[in-house]
Design a protein around this motif. Structure first.
Motif, PDB file in Angstrom:
ATOM      1  N   ILE A 143      77.964  21.253 -75.813  1.00  0.00           N
ATOM      2  CA  ILE A 143      77.476  22.598 -75.504  1.00  0.00           C
ATOM      3  C   ILE A 143      76.291  22.871 -76.416  1.00  0.00           C
ATOM      4  N   ASP A 144      75.144  23.292 -75.818  1.00  0.00           N
ATOM      5  CA  ASP A 144      73.960  23.538 -76.640  1.00  0.00           C
ATOM      6  C   ASP A 144      73.513  24.997 -76.639  1.00  0.00           C
ATOM      7  N   LYS A 145      74.182  25.835 -75.830  1.00  0.00           N
ATOM      8  CA  LYS A 145      73.883  27.267 -75.835  1.00  0.00           C
ATOM      9  C   LYS A 145      75.020  28.001 -75.153  1.00  0.00           C
ATOM     10  N   ILE A 146      75.084  29.295 -75.395  1.00  0.00           N
ATOM     11  CA  ILE A 146      76.077  30.153 -74.767  1.00  0.00           C
ATOM     12  C   ILE A 146      75.312  31.139 -73.895  1.00  0.00           C
ATOM     13  N   ILE A 147      75.800  31.363 -72.687  1.00  0.00           N
ATOM     14  CA  ILE A 147      75.173  32.328 -71.786  1.00  0.00           C
ATOM     15  C   ILE A 147      76.188  33.421 -71.501  1.00  0.00           C
ATOM     16  N   SER A 148      75.730  34.663 -71.645  1.00  0.00           N
ATOM     17  CA  SER A 148      76.603  35.808 -71.432  1.00  0.00           C
ATOM     18  C   SER A 148      75.861  36.879 -70.651  1.00  0.00           C
ATOM     19  N   LEU A 149      76.572  37.923 -70.263  1.00  0.00           N
ATOM     20  CA  LEU A 149      75.994  39.085 -69.596  1.00  0.00           C
ATOM     21  C   LEU A 149      76.229  40.303 -70.485  1.00  0.00           C
ATOM     22  N   ALA A 150      75.284  41.266 -70.460  1.00  0.00           N
ATOM     23  CA  ALA A 150      75.493  42.486 -71.250  1.00  0.00           C
ATOM     24  C   ALA A 150      74.493  43.561 -70.847  1.00  0.00           C
ATOM     25  N   ASN A 151      74.799  44.769 -71.251  1.00  0.00           N
ATOM     26  CA  ASN A 151      73.881  45.906 -71.233  1.00  0.00           C
ATOM     27  C   ASN A 151      74.387  46.870 -72.306  1.00  0.00           C
ATOM     28  N   SER A 152      73.739  48.013 -72.454  1.00  0.00           N
ATOM     29  CA  SER A 152      74.119  48.906 -73.545  1.00  0.00           C
ATOM     30  C   SER A 152      75.542  49.446 -73.401  1.00  0.00           C
ATOM     31  N   LYS A 153      76.058  49.524 -72.182  1.00  0.00           N
ATOM     32  CA  LYS A 153      77.412  50.032 -71.978  1.00  0.00           C
ATOM     33  C   LYS A 153      78.477  49.114 -72.589  1.00  0.00           C
ATOM     34  N   VAL A 154      78.221  47.815 -72.607  1.00  0.00           N
ATOM     35  CA  VAL A 154      79.191  46.860 -73.159  1.00  0.00           C
ATOM     36  C   VAL A 154      78.715  46.299 -74.503  1.00  0.00           C
ATOM     37  N   ARG A 155      77.811  47.025 -75.139  1.00  0.00           N
ATOM     38  CA  ARG A 155      77.230  46.572 -76.408  1.00  0.00           C
ATOM     39  C   ARG A 155      78.297  46.216 -77.442  1.00  0.00           C
ATOM     40  N   LEU A 156      79.262  47.114 -77.670  1.00  0.00           N
ATOM     41  CA  LEU A 156      80.280  46.858 -78.694  1.00  0.00           C
ATOM     42  C   LEU A 156      81.101  45.616 -78.379  1.00  0.00           C
ATOM     43  N   MET A 157      81.463  45.423 -77.114  1.00  0.00           N
ATOM     44  CA  MET A 157      82.223  44.222 -76.751  1.00  0.00           C
ATOM     45  C   MET A 157      81.390  42.960 -76.962  1.00  0.00           C
ATOM     46  N   PHE A 158      80.091  43.037 -76.614  1.00  0.00           N
ATOM     47  CA  PHE A 158      79.219  41.883 -76.824  1.00  0.00           C
ATOM     48  C   PHE A 158      79.119  41.567 -78.317  1.00  0.00           C
ATOM     49  N   LEU A 159      78.890  42.606 -79.135  1.00  0.00           N
ATOM     50  CA  LEU A 159      78.757  42.386 -80.575  1.00  0.00           C
ATOM     51  C   LEU A 159      80.044  41.833 -81.177  1.00  0.00           C
ATOM     52  N   ALA A 160      81.194  42.274 -80.673  1.00  0.00           N
ATOM     53  CA  ALA A 160      82.474  41.735 -81.156  1.00  0.00           C
ATOM     54  C   ALA A 160      82.589  40.254 -80.807  1.00  0.00           C
ATOM     55  N   MET A 161      82.186  39.889 -79.581  1.00  0.00           N
ATOM     56  CA  MET A 161      82.221  38.481 -79.175  1.00  0.00           C
ATOM     57  C   MET A 161      81.282  37.654 -80.052  1.00  0.00           C
ATOM     58  N   GLU A 162      80.071  38.169 -80.259  1.00  0.00           N
ATOM     59  CA  GLU A 162      79.081  37.447 -81.063  1.00  0.00           C
ATOM     60  C   GLU A 162      79.568  37.276 -82.495  1.00  0.00           C
ATOM     61  N   ARG A 163      80.116  38.325 -83.067  1.00  0.00           N
ATOM     62  CA  ARG A 163      80.621  38.253 -84.447  1.00  0.00           C
ATOM     63  C   ARG A 163      81.770  37.261 -84.547  1.00  0.00           C
ATOM     64  N   SER A 164      82.636  37.245 -83.553  1.00  0.00           N
ATOM     65  CA  SER A 164      83.754  36.304 -83.537  1.00  0.00           C
ATOM     66  C   SER A 164      83.253  34.860 -83.489  1.00  0.00           C
ATOM     67  N   LEU A 165      82.252  34.614 -82.653  1.00  0.00           N
ATOM     68  CA  LEU A 165      81.677  33.269 -82.587  1.00  0.00           C
ATOM     69  C   LEU A 165      81.087  32.857 -83.928  1.00  0.00           C
ATOM     70  N   ARG A 166      80.323  33.750 -84.532  1.00  0.00           N
ATOM     71  CA  ARG A 166      79.670  33.426 -85.808  1.00  0.00           C
ATOM     72  C   ARG A 166      80.697  33.225 -86.921  1.00  0.00           C
ATOM     73  N   THR A 167      81.776  33.995 -86.904  1.00  0.00           N
ATOM     74  CA  THR A 167      82.815  33.868 -87.925  1.00  0.00           C
ATOM     75  C   THR A 167      83.488  32.505 -87.875  1.00  0.00           C
ATOM     76  N   THR A 168      83.597  31.949 -86.683  1.00  0.00           N
ATOM     77  CA  THR A 168      84.230  30.631 -86.540  1.00  0.00           C
ATOM     78  C   THR A 168      83.268  29.487 -86.853  1.00  0.00           C
ATOM     79  N   GLY A 169      82.022  29.830 -87.181  1.00  0.00           N
ATOM     80  CA  GLY A 169      81.051  28.802 -87.524  1.00  0.00           C
ATOM     81  C   GLY A 169      80.134  28.398 -86.379  1.00  0.00           C
ATOM     82  N   CYS A 170      80.260  29.032 -85.240  1.00  0.00           N
ATOM     83  CA  CYS A 170      79.396  28.721 -84.090  1.00  0.00           C
ATOM     84  C   CYS A 170      78.009  29.300 -84.335  1.00  0.00           C
TER      85      CYS A 170
END
Length: 71
Positions: A3-30
């Protein structure tokens, strides 16, 4: 499989959920880049390592046709 990139969908309405996903990925070392397809024109500032993935020719055509960008 590599895997060389992650593709996701988002807009301002789901901003917090996106940021939680991103933070979770970064916390695991991704540290893969995250390409974000916008649901609509309601964008927000993305964290470092993420970028909006828009192809103007396609998004403009979808707007003219009144199609939802996710289609």
């Amino acid at each position: 499989m590599k895997i060389d990139k992650i593709i996701s969908l988002a807009n301002s309405k789901v901003r917090l959920m996106f940021l939680a996903m991103e933070r979770s990925l970064r916390t695991t070392g991704c540290d893969l880049p995250i390409l974000v397809i916008p649901y609509d024109d309601h964008l927000f500032k993305l964290p470092e390592g993420s970028s909006w993935w828009e192809i103007p020719e396609i998004t403009n055509w979808l707007r003219v046709e009144k199609s939802h960008p996710m289609m």
